[in-house]
Design a protein around this motif. Structure first.
Motif, short mmCIF file in Angstrom:
data_model
loop_
_atom_site.label_atom_id
_atom_site.label_comp_id
_atom_site.label_asym_id
_atom_site.label_seq_id
_atom_site.Cartn_x
_atom_site.Cartn_y
_atom_site.Cartn_z
N TYR A 77 0.83 -1.20 0.00
CA TYR A 77 0.00 0.00 0.00
C TYR A 77 0.87 1.26 0.00
CZ TYR A 77 -4.02 -2.97 1.13
OH TYR A 77 -5.01 -3.92 1.10
N VAL A 78 1.99 1.21 0.71
CA VAL A 78 2.90 2.36 0.73
C VAL A 78 3.47 2.60 -0.67
CG1 VAL A 78 4.97 3.35 1.77
CG2 VAL A 78 3.47 1.89 3.14
N ALA A 79 3.86 1.51 -1.34
CA ALA A 79 4.39 1.64 -2.69
C ALA A 79 3.33 2.18 -3.64
CB ALA A 79 4.90 0.28 -3.19
N ALA A 80 2.09 1.68 -3.51
CA ALA A 80 1.00 2.17 -4.37
C ALA A 80 0.72 3.64 -4.10
CB ALA A 80 -0.25 1.33 -4.14
N PHE A 81 0.75 4.04 -2.83
CA PHE A 81 0.52 5.45 -2.48
C PHE A 81 1.59 6.34 -3.09
CE2 PHE A 81 1.28 9.07 0.34
CZ PHE A 81 0.01 9.64 0.39
N PHE A 82 2.84 5.92 -2.93
CA PHE A 82 3.95 6.71 -3.48
C PHE A 82 3.80 6.85 -5.00
CE2 PHE A 82 8.31 7.11 -5.10
CZ PHE A 82 8.72 8.23 -4.41
N GLY A 83 3.48 5.75 -5.69
CA GLY A 83 3.32 5.82 -7.15
C GLY A 83 2.18 6.72 -7.56
N LEU A 84 1.04 6.61 -6.86
CA LEU A 84 -0.11 7.44 -7.20
C LEU A 84 0.17 8.92 -6.95
CD1 LEU A 84 -3.06 5.27 -5.84
CD2 LEU A 84 -2.74 5.99 -8.21
N VAL A 85 0.81 9.23 -5.85
CA VAL A 85 1.09 10.64 -5.53
C VAL A 85 2.05 11.24 -6.56
CG1 VAL A 85 2.25 12.13 -3.87
CG2 VAL A 85 0.59 10.48 -3.07
N TRP A 163 -7.17 -7.76 9.03
CA TRP A 163 -7.37 -6.43 9.61
C TRP A 163 -6.35 -5.44 9.06
CZ3 TRP A 163 -10.28 -2.91 11.63
CH2 TRP A 163 -9.72 -1.83 12.29
N ARG A 164 -5.09 -5.83 9.02
CA ARG A 164 -4.05 -4.93 8.52
C ARG A 164 -4.23 -4.65 7.04
NH1 ARG A 164 1.04 -7.99 11.03
NH2 ARG A 164 2.25 -6.73 9.58
N MET A 165 -4.72 -5.61 6.28
CA MET A 165 -4.94 -5.39 4.85
C MET A 165 -6.10 -4.42 4.63
SD MET A 165 -2.52 -6.98 3.40
CE MET A 165 -3.04 -6.83 1.69
N VAL A 166 -7.20 -4.59 5.38
CA VAL A 166 -8.35 -3.68 5.24
C VAL A 166 -7.97 -2.28 5.70
CG1 VAL A 166 -10.67 -3.18 6.07
CG2 VAL A 166 -10.06 -5.51 5.43
N ALA A 167 -7.26 -2.20 6.85
CA ALA A 167 -6.85 -0.89 7.36
C ALA A 167 -5.90 -0.21 6.38
CB ALA A 167 -6.16 -1.06 8.72
N GLY A 168 -4.97 -0.96 5.80
CA GLY A 168 -4.06 -0.38 4.82
C GLY A 168 -4.78 0.14 3.59
N ALA A 169 -5.80 -0.60 3.14
CA ALA A 169 -6.57 -0.16 1.97
C ALA A 169 -7.31 1.14 2.27
CB ALA A 169 -7.55 -1.25 1.55
N LEU A 170 -7.91 1.24 3.44
CA LEU A 170 -8.62 2.47 3.80
C LEU A 170 -7.66 3.65 3.95
CD1 LEU A 170 -11.19 1.05 6.40
CD2 LEU A 170 -11.65 1.82 4.06
N LEU A 171 -6.51 3.40 4.55
CA LEU A 171 -5.51 4.47 4.67
C LEU A 171 -5.01 4.90 3.30
CD1 LEU A 171 -3.49 3.12 7.73
CD2 LEU A 171 -4.84 5.22 7.67
N LEU A 172 -4.86 3.95 2.37
CA LEU A 172 -4.42 4.29 1.02
C LEU A 172 -5.44 5.18 0.33
CD1 LEU A 172 -2.63 3.96 -1.51
CD2 LEU A 172 -3.89 1.84 -1.98
N VAL A 173 -6.71 4.79 0.38
CA VAL A 173 -7.77 5.58 -0.28
C VAL A 173 -7.85 6.97 0.34
CG1 VAL A 173 -10.24 5.74 -0.72
CG2 VAL A 173 -9.08 3.53 -0.96
N THR A 236 0.22 11.65 8.10
CA THR A 236 -0.52 10.49 8.60
C THR A 236 -0.60 9.33 7.61
OG1 THR A 236 -1.84 11.86 10.09
CG2 THR A 236 -2.75 9.73 9.49
N PRO A 237 -0.92 9.55 6.33
CA PRO A 237 -1.10 8.40 5.44
C PRO A 237 0.11 7.47 5.38
CG PRO A 237 -1.98 10.37 4.41
CD PRO A 237 -1.28 10.81 5.65
N MET A 241 0.44 3.85 7.41
CA MET A 241 0.57 2.63 6.60
C MET A 241 1.83 1.86 6.96
SD MET A 241 -0.93 3.43 2.78
CE MET A 241 -0.25 5.08 2.60
N VAL A 242 2.92 2.57 7.24
CA VAL A 242 4.16 1.90 7.63
C VAL A 242 3.99 1.22 8.98
CG1 VAL A 242 6.55 2.27 8.32
CG2 VAL A 242 5.67 3.37 6.27
N ARG A 243 3.42 1.91 9.94
CA ARG A 243 3.20 1.31 11.27
C ARG A 243 2.19 0.18 11.20
NH1 ARG A 243 2.00 5.35 16.01
NH2 ARG A 243 2.01 3.29 17.01
#
Length: 301
Positions: A77-85, A163-173, A236-237, A241-243
């Motif tokens: 999710y961090v990699a996807a966020f970085f690419g999208l930004v 839980w971590r996958m769902v939380a990561g997806a919400l943080l990414l969006v 925060t995003p 996501m890292v934590r």
């Protein structure tokens, strides 16, 4: 003189800058052999020369805890966020500024509201960015699905925590929405693309700066610095996501971070619409804080 605390001095003929390093290795081997010769137990000598490998198994709640590979899926999710930004930063600014710069915004606003126009641009650019990231991400995930079973015996299995996958997806969006709203606000506050370059760089840096502190946040999640990075809106995003990936984000903290990124994204998007609506005919200068205060006072009257 104790060899364990006193440096060993080696005198030898000069053999060149790189070859001279062999003298130190020779001195270490001689010292090692001298010590081994005074130890009667051959097994002890072997252990000192070649320490055995150690296998560590940890437990959490009575079950074997997942290894380091468990952080890989949430870190995607961090990699996807970085690419999208990176993909969206310039485009989000450009799609807002270009119509102001070409002076056609007034005609467009005769048929749609500023809010509808801004939201439409954000959604369109997000869809374009998702398609572009998906072009690279989907083949990569398919490759991992094929490769990981082949190397699972050597590196271990990948554990998925729902839980971590769902939380990561919400943080990414929420994080992508927050970054997009920030870039749109930058575009709405300047008259030309040239004027947007400095503010755009500052906004991009404000979003991705936690990447430089990611290792510190992972290793010391309870420190005040980590708490600041976790709850400062633009940090925060990435920080959350890292934590979340390393499992140091509690359920309460996760919910707080998710709510924060969506609320801040909504506020920034509203602010971007407000800036665009009031500055749409302002072609010669950037929007200033004094002007924004003046708009608020005029509306109040």
């Amino acid at each position: 003189m104790a060899p364990s605390s006193t440096p060993v001095t080696v005198l030898g003929a000069d053999r060149g800058l790189f070859a001279n390093t062999g003298y130190s290795a020779l001195a270490e081997r001689v010292l090692e052999q001298s010590v081994a010769a005074q130890v009667d137990d051959a097994e002890a000598v072997h252990i000192l020369r070649s320490p055995p490998d150690a296998t560590v198994t940890t437990y959490a709640d009575g079950r074997v805890a997942p290894g380091w590979l468990s952080i890989v899926p949430p870190l995607l999710y961090v990699a996807a966020f970085f690419g999208l930004v990176i993909l969206l930063a310039a485009r989000m600014v450009t799609v807002v500024v270009e119509e102001k710069e070409n002076r056609i915004s007034e005609m467009i606003l005769t048929t749609v509201t500023a809010g509808t126009l801004i939201r439409g641009k954000v959604i369109a650019m997000l869809l374009v960015g998702l398609v572009q990231v998906g072009v690279f991400l989907v083949p990569g995930l398919l490759s991992l699905a094929v490769v990981l079973p082949l190397v699972a015996g050597r590196v271990g299995t990948v554990a998925l925590d729902p839980w971590r996958m769902v939380a990561g997806a919400l943080l990414l969006v929420g994080g992508v929405l927050l970054a997009s709203a920030l870039f749109v606000a930058v575009g709405a506050s300047v008259p030309t693309i040239k004027d947007a370059s400095t503010l755009q760089s500052a906004a991009l840096f404000a979003v991705i700066i936690p990447l430089y502190a990611a290792f510190f946040v992972m290793t010391t999640p309870s420190s005040p610095v980590a708490a600041f990075f976790t709850y400062f809106p633009t940090f925060t995003p990435v920080t959350a996501m890292v934590r979340n990936a390393v499992g140091s984000l509690s359920v309460v903290e996760t919910i707080a971070c998710i709510v924060e990124v969506f609320v801040v994204a909504g506020v920034l998007l509203w602010f971007a619409e407000y800036l665009f609506r009031h500055s749409v005919a302002q072609y010669g200068s950037k929007v200033s804080l004094k002007q924004i205060a003046g708009w608020r006072r005029t509306r109040a009257r």
